[in-house]
Enzyme design. Structure first.
Site, PDB file in Angstrom:
ATOM      1  N   CYS A  85       0.851  -1.183   0.000  1.00  0.00           N
ATOM      2  CA  CYS A  85       0.000   0.000   0.000  1.00  0.00           C
ATOM      3  C   CYS A  85       0.886   1.232   0.000  1.00  0.00           C
ATOM      4  CB  CYS A  85      -0.906  -0.020   1.231  1.00  0.00           C
ATOM      5  SG  CYS A  85      -2.024   1.394   1.340  1.00  0.00           S
ATOM      6  N   HIS A 126      -9.105  -4.064  -1.830  1.00  0.00           N
ATOM      7  CA  HIS A 126      -8.114  -3.346  -1.024  1.00  0.00           C
ATOM      8  C   HIS A 126      -8.644  -1.959  -0.665  1.00  0.00           C
ATOM      9  CE1 HIS A 126      -3.875  -2.279   0.102  1.00  0.00           C
ATOM     10  NE2 HIS A 126      -4.345  -1.067  -0.164  1.00  0.00           N
ATOM     11  N   GLU A 127      -9.192  -1.263  -1.651  1.00  0.00           N
ATOM     12  CA  GLU A 127      -9.701   0.098  -1.410  1.00  0.00           C
ATOM     13  C   GLU A 127     -10.950   0.076  -0.532  1.00  0.00           C
ATOM     14  OE1 GLU A 127      -7.442   2.052  -1.981  1.00  0.00           O
ATOM     15  OE2 GLU A 127      -6.377   0.903  -3.498  1.00  0.00           O
ATOM     16  N   HIS A 130      -9.917   0.039   2.968  1.00  0.00           N
ATOM     17  CA  HIS A 130      -9.556   1.385   3.431  1.00  0.00           C
ATOM     18  C   HIS A 130     -10.784   2.125   3.960  1.00  0.00           C
ATOM     19  CE1 HIS A 130      -5.336   2.325   2.752  1.00  0.00           C
ATOM     20  NE2 HIS A 130      -5.361   1.686   1.599  1.00  0.00           N
TER      21      HIS A 130
END
Length: 136
Positions: A85, A126-127, A130
């Protein structure tokens, strides 16, 4: 506008709030910042540029797609992988899904629902992490 990448784990560990039409400006900031970091980054969440709103951008090969208030509708075929990241040092093991379906609002605030597989699916997951304050 190109924004500074947030590396504060406390900030990144907080959940993002729903985006509104007032947050449409984030599309340009995310595009500009992702383009600036294109050699090291293929996706970004708004909290990575200091804004705790549910907005992500993902490179899906031929275009950078911005999603407002994305929701994972379905997922299939789990696998183990390792990810890095831009906000963190090194890489970490994580579990992802080969195929996903995502509902989101586009830049015209129209509801869309798309299926993704392979690398775009992994980047989106992945986002989405977040947005939930999940740090891999």
């Amino acid at each position: 506008m190109i924004k500074t990448i947030v590396k504060d784990v406390f900030f990144l560990g907080q959940k993002s709030t729903e985006a509104t039409k007032e947050d449409l400006y984030l599309a340009k900031d995310l595009r500009d910042t992702l383009e600036f970091h294109k050699d090291a980054c293929v996706g970004m969440a708004a909290n990575m540029i200091g804004v705790k709103k549910r907005v992500i951008i993902v490179n899906i090969g031929f275009v950078n797609l911005v999603m407002f208030n994305p929701v994972l509708v379905s997922k299939s075929s789990p696998f183990q992988t390792e990810e890095s990241c831009l906000s963190l040092e090194g890489s970490r093991p994580t579990r992802r899904y080969e195929s996903i379906e995502v509902a989101y609002l586009d830049e015209q605030w129209m509801l869309k629902q798309l299926n993704f597989s392979g690398m775009p699916a992994q980047i989106i997951q992945h986002e989405l992490d977040h947005l939930e304050g999940i740090i891999i």
